[in-house]
Write an enzyme that holds these catalytic residues in place. Structure first.
Site, PDB file in Angstrom:
ATOM      1  N   ASN A   1       0.866  -1.173   0.000  1.00 34.19           N
ATOM      2  CA  ASN A   1       0.000   0.000   0.000  1.00 34.19           C
ATOM      3  C   ASN A   1       0.909   1.231   0.000  1.00 34.19           C
ATOM      4  OD1 ASN A   1      -1.828   2.021   0.498  1.00 34.19           O
ATOM      5  ND2 ASN A   1      -2.305   1.379   2.596  1.00 34.19           N
ATOM      6  N   TRP A   2       1.015   1.842  -1.153  1.00 32.78           N
ATOM      7  CA  TRP A   2       1.952   2.973  -1.289  1.00 32.78           C
ATOM      8  C   TRP A   2       1.431   4.256  -0.646  1.00 32.78           C
ATOM      9  CZ3 TRP A   2       4.086   2.949  -7.036  1.00 32.78           C
ATOM     10  CH2 TRP A   2       4.791   1.750  -7.251  1.00 32.78           C
ATOM     11  N   LYS A   3       0.172   4.290  -0.334  1.00 34.97           N
ATOM     12  CA  LYS A   3      -0.464   5.504   0.227  1.00 34.97           C
ATOM     13  C   LYS A   3      -0.194   6.700  -0.702  1.00 34.97           C
ATOM     14  CE  LYS A   3      -0.110   3.278   4.648  1.00 34.97           C
ATOM     15  NZ  LYS A   3      -0.057   3.354   6.108  1.00 34.97           N
TER      16      LYS A   3
ATOM     17  N   HIS B   1      -9.366   0.935   4.771  1.00 34.44           N
ATOM     18  CA  HIS B   1      -8.100   1.180   5.458  1.00 34.44           C
ATOM     19  C   HIS B   1      -8.340   2.126   6.639  1.00 34.44           C
ATOM     20  CE1 HIS B   1      -4.065   2.554   6.346  1.00 34.44           C
ATOM     21  NE2 HIS B   1      -3.653   1.423   5.791  1.00 34.44           N
TER      22      HIS B   1
ATOM     23  N   GLU C   1      -6.766   4.576   7.715  1.00 31.83           N
ATOM     24  CA  GLU C   1      -6.604   6.011   7.416  1.00 31.83           C
ATOM     25  C   GLU C   1      -7.858   6.569   6.743  1.00 31.83           C
ATOM     26  OE1 GLU C   1      -2.853   5.618   5.378  1.00 31.83           O
ATOM     27  OE2 GLU C   1      -1.971   5.003   7.275  1.00 31.83           O
TER      28      GLU C   1
ATOM     29  N   GLU D   1      -5.290  -5.194  10.433  1.00 29.93           N
ATOM     30  CA  GLU D   1      -4.267  -4.180  10.686  1.00 29.93           C
ATOM     31  C   GLU D   1      -4.568  -3.455  11.991  1.00 29.93           C
ATOM     32  OE1 GLU D   1      -2.250  -2.853   6.786  1.00 29.93           O
ATOM     33  OE2 GLU D   1      -4.091  -1.707   6.986  1.00 29.93           O
TER      34      GLU D   1
ATOM     35  N   GLY E   1       2.327   2.206  10.698  1.00 25.91           N
ATOM     36  CA  GLY E   1       3.241   3.332  10.551  1.00 25.91           C
ATOM     37  C   GLY E   1       3.934   3.740  11.844  1.00 25.91           C
TER      38      GLY E   1
ATOM     39  N   SER F   1       3.463  -2.159  10.267  1.00 26.36           N
ATOM     40  CA  SER F   1       4.916  -2.145  10.496  1.00 26.36           C
ATOM     41  C   SER F   1       5.602  -3.480  10.200  1.00 26.36           C
ATOM     42  CB  SER F   1       5.224  -1.688  11.921  1.00 26.36           C
ATOM     43  OG  SER F   1       4.786  -0.351  12.109  1.00 26.36           O
TER      44      SER F   1
ATOM     45  N   GLY G   1       2.938  -1.133   4.228  1.00 28.31           N
ATOM     46  CA  GLY G   1       2.951   0.297   3.930  1.00 28.31           C
ATOM     47  C   GLY G   1       4.374   0.755   3.665  1.00 28.31           C
ATOM     48  N   GLY G   2       4.988   1.337   4.683  1.00 23.73           N
ATOM     49  CA  GLY G   2       6.316   1.940   4.550  1.00 23.73           C
ATOM     50  C   GLY G   2       7.333   1.088   3.806  1.00 23.73           C
TER      51      GLY G   2
END
Ligand code: PGA
Length: 249
Positions: free
Chosen positions: A9-11, A94, A96, A166, A172, A212, A233-234
């Site tokens: 997930n590149w956001k 998600h 966010e 998640e 994150g 994470s 993510g990251g």
């Protein structure tokens, strides 16, 4: 069918050049036969990503969509628009989107409905907050989150659903659920799916862990019997890290 899946997930990261460079790096790796890889770039990079990844085993997903098929929804993108360019998967729910854009259960249900009608694969995210975990309410909260959304759908609607557990406190933050916390929750999720539907569906749905996941903790997390992969993510923004995670199975 239950699959091993690693999704990135590149956001809101990666412009046109960065997308090109990252995808070309990913393409240069040998991908294990039994793992599905999906990347979720921003809307503006979806078309380019599909072109670059044509003929590879790496799939492309959108990070969001609107439930309506068209109309006066400034700034929104529909399932049909995504399908129209060849995107057949979408992330829905998600944390966010839930917290920053106030996506309620009702909104999520409508999005899932629309994605199913458009025959799209759905990566459906859910997870408890830190306070829920601290007060021992995490199982109850997860049960509630699924009961008020996906459990409203029939068994046949689940054909293209992938779950992503998640925990919000792990997204994150660099703090990840321990392998046993992840496994315990995934096993619980299968149990409540089995109670609501049946064993067969519970056994066959893919449940990803997100929060994470990094090259240095992934091996232990993926050892969990009920952990079928990760939503990253990251670490998905770096080709070497992402492929280290893919190869951790
Ligand atoms: P993270 O993000 O790996 O950076 O924690 C996971 C996610 O938001 O899906």
């Amino acid at each position: 069918m239950k699959n091993k899946i690693v999704a990135g997930n590149w956001k809101m990261n990666n412009n046109k050049e960065q997308t090109k460079s990252l995808l070309n790096k990913l393409k240069s790796y040998k991908i294990p036969d039994d793992v599905r890889i999906i990347v979720a770039p921003s809307f503006t990079q979806l078309d380019q990503s599909l072109q670059i990844l044509k003929g590879t085993k790496i799939g492309v997903a959108a990070q969001n969509m609107n439930a309506a098929s068209s109309g006066a929804f400034t700034g929104e993108v529909s399932a049909e628009m995504l399908k129209g360019i060849g995107v057949n998967s979408v992330i829905i729910g998600h944390s966010e989107r839930r917290s920053l854009y106030h996506e309620s259960d009702e909104i999520l249900i409508n999005k899932v409905k629309s994605a199913i009608e458009s025959n799209m694969e759905i990566i459906f995210c859910f997870g408890e907050e830190l306070d829920d975990r601290k007060s021992g309410l995490h199982f109850e909260i997860i049960n509630k989150q699924l009961s008020s959304t996906l459990f409203n759908f029939s068994e046949s609607d689940w054909k293209k659903i992938i779950l992503a557990y998640e925990p919000v406190w792990a997204i994150g933050t660099g703090e990840t659920a321990s392998p046993s916390q992840a496994q315990e929750m995934h096993s619980y999720i299968r149990k409540i799916i089995s109670n609501r539907y049946n064993d067969n569906l519970a056994k066959n749905v893919s449940i990803l862990y997100g929060g994470s996941v990094k090259p240095n903790n992934v091996e232990e997390i993926f050892k969990g019997l009920d952990v079928d992969g990760g939503l990253i993510g990251g670490a998905s923004l770096n080709a070497e890290d992402f492929m280290a995670i893919v190869n951790a199975f």
